[in-house]
Motif scaffolding. Structure first.
Motif, PDB file in Angstrom:
ATOM      1  N   ALA A   5      21.316  17.856  -2.792  1.00  6.26           N
ATOM      2  CA  ALA A   5      22.699  18.537  -1.991  1.00  6.26           C
ATOM      3  C   ALA A   5      22.248  19.689  -1.271  1.00  6.26           C
ATOM      4  N   LEU A   6      22.841  19.678  -0.268  1.00  5.95           N
ATOM      5  CA  LEU A   6      22.504  21.052   0.678  1.00  5.95           C
ATOM      6  C   LEU A   6      23.472  22.097   0.197  1.00  5.95           C
ATOM      7  N   THR A   7      22.954  23.191   0.374  1.00  5.45           N
ATOM      8  CA  THR A   7      23.988  24.278  -0.106  1.00  5.45           C
ATOM      9  C   THR A   7      24.919  24.348   1.309  1.00  5.45           C
ATOM     10  N   GLN A   8      26.003  25.044   0.978  1.00  7.85           N
ATOM     11  CA  GLN A   8      26.823  25.283   2.233  1.00  7.85           C
ATOM     12  C   GLN A   8      26.154  26.044   3.478  1.00  7.85           C
ATOM     13  N   GLN A   9      25.158  27.109   3.032  1.00  4.88           N
ATOM     14  CA  GLN A   9      24.547  27.646   4.187  1.00  4.88           C
ATOM     15  C   GLN A   9      23.596  26.766   4.951  1.00  4.88           C
ATOM     16  N   GLU A  10      23.000  25.888   4.141  1.00  7.75           N
ATOM     17  CA  GLU A  10      21.899  24.815   4.751  1.00  7.75           C
ATOM     18  C   GLU A  10      22.711  23.699   5.524  1.00  7.75           C
ATOM     19  N   LEU A  11      24.080  23.378   5.136  1.00  7.60           N
ATOM     20  CA  LEU A  11      24.742  22.337   5.940  1.00  7.60           C
ATOM     21  C   LEU A  11      25.193  23.137   6.928  1.00  7.60           C
ATOM     22  N   ILE A  12      25.695  24.205   6.942  1.00  8.93           N
ATOM     23  CA  ILE A  12      26.075  25.019   8.305  1.00  8.93           C
ATOM     24  C   ILE A  12      25.026  25.101   9.329  1.00  8.93           C
ATOM     25  N   ALA A  13      23.603  25.610   8.917  1.00  2.25           N
ATOM     26  CA  ALA A  13      22.545  25.759   9.719  1.00  2.25           C
ATOM     27  C   ALA A  13      22.207  24.166  10.310  1.00  2.25           C
ATOM     28  N   LYS A  14      22.157  23.335   9.545  1.00  5.73           N
ATOM     29  CA  LYS A  14      21.945  21.898  10.091  1.00  5.73           C
ATOM     30  C   LYS A  14      22.621  21.699  11.006  1.00  5.73           C
ATOM     31  N   SER A  73      22.219  23.466  14.304  1.00  2.00           N
ATOM     32  CA  SER A  73      21.016  23.132  14.947  1.00  2.00           C
ATOM     33  C   SER A  73      21.240  21.859  15.750  1.00  2.00           C
ATOM     34  N   ALA A  74      22.281  21.049  15.392  1.00  7.53           N
ATOM     35  CA  ALA A  74      22.677  19.807  16.027  1.00  7.53           C
ATOM     36  C   ALA A  74      23.848  20.129  17.178  1.00  7.53           C
ATOM     37  N   GLY A  75      24.115  21.215  17.281  1.00  5.08           N
ATOM     38  CA  GLY A  75      25.030  21.651  18.311  1.00  5.08           C
ATOM     39  C   GLY A  75      26.417  21.922  18.050  1.00  5.08           C
ATOM     40  N   TYR A  76      26.821  21.716  16.755  1.00  6.08           N
ATOM     41  CA  TYR A  76      28.127  21.868  16.494  1.00  6.08           C
ATOM     42  C   TYR A  76      28.431  23.485  16.220  1.00  6.08           C
ATOM     43  N   SER A  77      29.650  23.837  16.408  1.00  6.32           N
ATOM     44  CA  SER A  77      29.918  25.342  16.278  1.00  6.32           C
ATOM     45  C   SER A  77      31.315  25.293  15.490  1.00  6.32           C
ATOM     46  N   GLN A  78      31.803  26.782  15.119  1.00  5.25           N
ATOM     47  CA  GLN A  78      33.049  26.799  14.473  1.00  5.25           C
ATOM     48  C   GLN A  78      33.272  25.909  13.519  1.00  5.25           C
ATOM     49  N   ILE A  79      32.147  25.578  12.581  1.00  2.00           N
ATOM     50  CA  ILE A  79      32.130  24.807  11.342  1.00  2.00           C
ATOM     51  C   ILE A  79      33.193  25.523  10.412  1.00  2.00           C
ATOM     52  N   ARG A  80      33.896  24.211   9.890  1.00  2.00           N
ATOM     53  CA  ARG A  80      35.334  24.971   8.952  1.00  2.00           C
ATOM     54  C   ARG A  80      35.483  23.863   8.227  1.00  2.00           C
ATOM     55  N   ALA A 101      34.516  20.652  13.122  1.00  4.23           N
ATOM     56  CA  ALA A 101      33.757  21.528  13.772  1.00  4.23           C
ATOM     57  C   ALA A 101      34.112  21.475  15.324  1.00  4.23           C
ATOM     58  N   MET A 102      33.471  22.114  16.145  1.00  6.12           N
ATOM     59  CA  MET A 102      33.578  21.763  17.754  1.00  6.12           C
ATOM     60  C   MET A 102      32.020  21.431  18.267  1.00  6.12           C
ATOM     61  N   SER A 161      22.327  12.067   1.644  1.00  3.48           N
ATOM     62  CA  SER A 161      21.108  12.472   2.115  1.00  3.48           C
ATOM     63  C   SER A 161      20.895  13.195   3.520  1.00  3.48           C
ATOM     64  N   GLY A 162      21.939  13.698   3.778  1.00  2.00           N
ATOM     65  CA  GLY A 162      22.022  14.764   4.884  1.00  2.00           C
ATOM     66  C   GLY A 162      22.354  14.228   6.335  1.00  2.00           C
ATOM     67  N   GLN A 163      22.724  12.831   6.253  1.00  2.48           N
ATOM     68  CA  GLN A 163      22.982  12.197   7.477  1.00  2.48           C
ATOM     69  C   GLN A 163      24.326  12.679   7.996  1.00  2.48           C
ATOM     70  N   VAL A 164      24.453  12.852   9.385  1.00  2.00           N
ATOM     71  CA  VAL A 164      25.808  13.385   9.892  1.00  2.00           C
ATOM     72  C   VAL A 164      26.182  12.174  10.700  1.00  2.00           C
ATOM     73  N   GLN A 165      27.648  12.164  10.363  1.00  2.00           N
ATOM     74  CA  GLN A 165      28.532  10.965  11.123  1.00  2.00           C
ATOM     75  C   GLN A 165      29.620  11.539  11.513  1.00  2.00           C
ATOM     76  N   GLU A 166      30.014  11.297  12.986  1.00  2.00           N
ATOM     77  CA  GLU A 166      31.294  11.668  13.606  1.00  2.00           C
ATOM     78  C   GLU A 166      32.235  10.653  12.981  1.00  2.00           C
ATOM     79  N   ARG A 167      33.430  11.165  12.569  1.00  2.00           N
ATOM     80  CA  ARG A 167      34.386  10.102  12.142  1.00  2.00           C
ATOM     81  C   ARG A 167      35.327   9.834  13.750  1.00  2.00           C
ATOM     82  N   ARG A 168      36.046   8.949  13.477  1.00  2.00           N
ATOM     83  CA  ARG A 168      36.806   8.492  14.610  1.00  2.00           C
ATOM     84  C   ARG A 168      38.242   8.563  14.271  1.00  2.00           C
TER      85      ARG A 168
END
Length: 78
Positions: free
Chosen positions: A25-34, A37-44, A57-58, A71-78
């Motif tokens: 599992a990613l730590t919260q800091q690792e998740l935010i960094a990931k 790096s994928a272009g997201y900001s204001q992560i909350r 996020a924005m 596994s660390g895969q990021v998916q945007e919800r609709r």
């Protein structure tokens, strides 16, 4: 070969391939960094959910809801 021997050999192969090993599992800091790096900001609003970790996020000036699976895969919800 007996059916049990075949099943044990198959299970051993799957474990060696990592199918049954828990994902790290990613730590919260690792998740935010990931995400940054994928272009997201204001992560909350980082919360555990049935699908993984739910995040708001924005990106490109728009608010998005994300799910990050084990596994660390990021998916945007609709």
């Amino acid at each position: 070969m007996t059916a049990r021997t075949v099943a044990q050999a198959a299970l051993c192969g799957l474990m060696m391939a990592g199918v049954f090993s828990p994902a790290l599992a990613l730590t919260q800091q690792e998740l935010i960094a990931k995400l940054e790096s994928a272009g997201y900001s204001q992560i909350r609003d980082i919360k555990s959910s049935a699908e993984g970790t739910a995040v708001k996020a924005m990106k490109n000036g728009k608010e998005v809801s994300l799910v990050v699976d084990s596994s660390g895969q990021v998916q945007e919800r609709r």
